[in-house]
Write an enzyme that holds these catalytic residues in place. Structure first.
Site, PDB file in Angstrom:
ATOM      1  N   GLU A   7      -0.711   5.218  13.409  1.00  0.00           N
ATOM      2  CA  GLU A   7      -0.370   6.472  12.738  1.00  0.00           C
ATOM      3  C   GLU A   7      -0.489   7.663  13.684  1.00  0.00           C
ATOM      4  OE1 GLU A   7      -0.735   8.703   8.455  1.00  0.00           O
ATOM      5  OE2 GLU A   7      -2.234   7.190   8.957  1.00  0.00           O
ATOM      6  N   HIS A  56      -9.423   2.841  -0.380  1.00  0.00           N
ATOM      7  CA  HIS A  56      -7.999   2.508  -0.467  1.00  0.00           C
ATOM      8  C   HIS A  56      -7.686   1.982  -1.869  1.00  0.00           C
ATOM      9  CE1 HIS A  56      -4.030   1.490   0.456  1.00  0.00           C
ATOM     10  NE2 HIS A  56      -4.158   0.988   1.669  1.00  0.00           N
ATOM     11  N   CYS A 107       0.805  -1.225   0.000  1.00  0.00           N
ATOM     12  CA  CYS A 107       0.000   0.000   0.000  1.00  0.00           C
ATOM     13  C   CYS A 107       0.837   1.273   0.000  1.00  0.00           C
ATOM     14  CB  CYS A 107      -0.938   0.003   1.203  1.00  0.00           C
ATOM     15  SG  CYS A 107      -1.962  -1.471   1.304  1.00  0.00           S
ATOM     16  N   HIS A 147      -1.984   8.472   5.957  1.00  0.00           N
ATOM     17  CA  HIS A 147      -2.300   7.192   5.308  1.00  0.00           C
ATOM     18  C   HIS A 147      -3.740   6.819   5.648  1.00  0.00           C
ATOM     19  CE1 HIS A 147      -1.530   3.404   3.373  1.00  0.00           C
ATOM     20  NE2 HIS A 147      -1.770   2.713   4.469  1.00  0.00           N
ATOM     21  N   PHE A 181       1.163  -3.266   4.054  1.00  0.00           N
ATOM     22  CA  PHE A 181       1.316  -4.610   4.597  1.00  0.00           C
ATOM     23  C   PHE A 181       2.752  -5.083   4.359  1.00  0.00           C
ATOM     24  CE2 PHE A 181      -3.275  -6.509   4.560  1.00  0.00           C
ATOM     25  CZ  PHE A 181      -3.631  -5.606   5.540  1.00  0.00           C
ATOM     26  N   LYS A 198      -8.727   8.911   1.986  1.00  0.00           N
ATOM     27  CA  LYS A 198      -9.311   7.577   1.828  1.00  0.00           C
ATOM     28  C   LYS A 198     -10.740   7.537   2.362  1.00  0.00           C
ATOM     29  CE  LYS A 198      -5.092   4.742   1.905  1.00  0.00           C
ATOM     30  NZ  LYS A 198      -4.054   5.753   2.209  1.00  0.00           N
TER      31      LYS A 198
END
Length: 433
Positions: free
Chosen positions: A333, A359, A182, A322, A417, A354
């Site tokens: 985060e 995403h 990602c 993110h 990931f 997002k």
């Protein structure tokens, strides 16, 4: 005797080499997202706080645990590409090509035989041409080996999009596909910046793309418990930093920029949108999906990016988070932002687009960097919609509505990931001389 391994979060001996011998600027941007088929359409929707998330229409999800996502709507590759190109390539590559064409147009870039050897591509994808793979497997299972298209093999690699962009624009520098899950889009922009800084290229087309909204991929993400299951209210499903979040929303999209050395852009009279001033990349080395619980390697990525830009955390005016809407990512985060920015964390606006786009996997970091870039000239920050009850009440997540705000420096975070972390620093461009 083995050497001691330093803690991944300790910022000892960070490089601080300022803007570097070659400044890197962005002269073109292109995007296709669930909010629009161009960057201008996407930006307008972001400022309106519009959601691009809805029930699936391009796949039968009636028996799946998750029946919604962020599809790219009303996109017809035939409107942009010739029939043969459309037929032989996956939809992921269609999106990348069209976004790249928008970016090149926006940059007013013309590649000549003389400049082609110093023009490169770095464009990545998290999933690759997923639809082609699913279609070929289904055709072979139902109709036998002869049903597989002869175009499948040469167009099924993760490098398909970057190779096609090189071919389309005649770029003869290196053509590279990178994947960091990602974080892919941000990684590609950062590594492209390094190529230009080091003098390997004068121009790099960089970005990310994904459209893996197939029954197999959506179901796989759903059964891993990564996705939100708010099937009855999809537009409210992506809730970054909200206490009621229950997973991310899977989407499709493409984001592409044209990066140039400052001297190259100035020499050809290009319009400069802003400067890509810093990039930091680290790996958690912690878990295959879960982020490092304290976010220490991610903090280091942000510190590296700021150090390369020659900036202190207090200089940052906006953070594009993110912000996936998964319980663990958002909590981590928050720790990253507080760890890096200290007392400034409560003063700097933070938002996650997002909440509106979902995403877009490999495309997310690139589109989010373009968003951060746009805030530099527009003086407006898009909101985090659906953030009704923020986990951290002291941080400013710009809830629900866009806000006027003067932005000179913006940071864009991306985490993937496998523990991939990437941070970009974008700065308003001021000529060297």
């Amino acid at each position: 005797m083995s050497a001691a391994v330093p803690s991944p979060g300790v910022p000892d001996a960070l490089p601080r080499y300022g803007p570097g011998p070659r400044r890197v600027v962005i002269t073109g941007r292109g995007a296709i997202t669930p909010l629009g088929l161009t960057w201008d359409e996407t930006w307008a929707a972001l400022l309106d706080g519009r959601s691009g998330i809805a029930p699936f229409t391009q796949l039968d999800a009636s028996d799946l645990p998750v029946r919604f996502g962020g599809e790219v709507k009303n996109f017809r590759a035939e409107d942009h590409l010739d029939h043969k190109t459309v037929r032989r390539l996956d939809r992921t590559v269609h999106l990348a090509l069209v976004a790249a064409e928008e970016a090149v147009r926006d940059a007013g870039l013309q590649v000549t035989p003389e400049t082609a050897p110093r023009a490169a591509v770095i464009l990545g994808t998290a999933s690759g041409p997923a639809r082609n793979a699913v279609t070929a497997a289904k055709a072979m299972a139902e109709r036998g080996p002869r049903a597989v298209s002869p175009y499948f093999f040469p167009s099924s690699g993760v490098d398909s999009a970057c190779g096609e962009i090189s071919l389309r624009f005649g770029l003869q520098g290196s053509s590279t596909s990178m994947t960091t899950a990602c974080a892919t889009g941000s990684t590609c922009l950062g590594e492209a910046m390094r190529m230009i800084r080091l003098g390997i290229a004068d121009v790099v087309i960089a970005g990310g793309v994904d459209d893996s909204l197939t029954r197999v991929d959506v179901n796989g993400a759903a059964v891993s418990r990564a996705l939100s299951r708010r099937n009855d209210e999809p537009e409210r499903a992506c809730r970054p930093f909200d206490t009621a979040r229950d997973g991310f929303v899977m989407s499709a999209g493409a984001g592409v920029v044209v990066l140039e050395s400052e001297e190259h852009a100035v020499a050809r009279g290009a319009r400069i949108h802003g400067e890509l001033a810093g990039y930091g990349a680290t790996t958690d080395a912690y878990h295959v999906t879960a982020p490092h619980p304290d976010g220490l390697p991610a903090q280091r990525a942000a510190r590296l990016a700021l150090a390369e830009a020659g900036l202190d955390p207090d200089a940052v005016d906006y953070i594009n988070a993110h912000g996936t809407s998964t319980p663990k990512n958002d909590t981590t985060e928050i720790k990253v932002i507080r760890g890096v920015f200290g007392s400034h964390a409560t003063r700097v606006p933070i938002s996650s687009i997002k909440s509106m786009t979902g995403h877009m996997l490999g495309a997310s970091g690139a589109v989010e960097a373009i968003t951060a870039l746009e805030t530099l000239t527009a003086g407006r920050i898009p909101p985090t919609i659906n953030c009704d009850d923020p986990e951290d009440q002291e941080l400013d997540f710009v809830p629900h509505k866009a806000r006027d705000h003067d932005v000179d420096v913006a940071v864009s975070n991306s985490f993937g990931f496998g523990g991939h972390n990437a941070a970009l620093v974008l700065r308003r461009w001021r000529p060297t001389h």
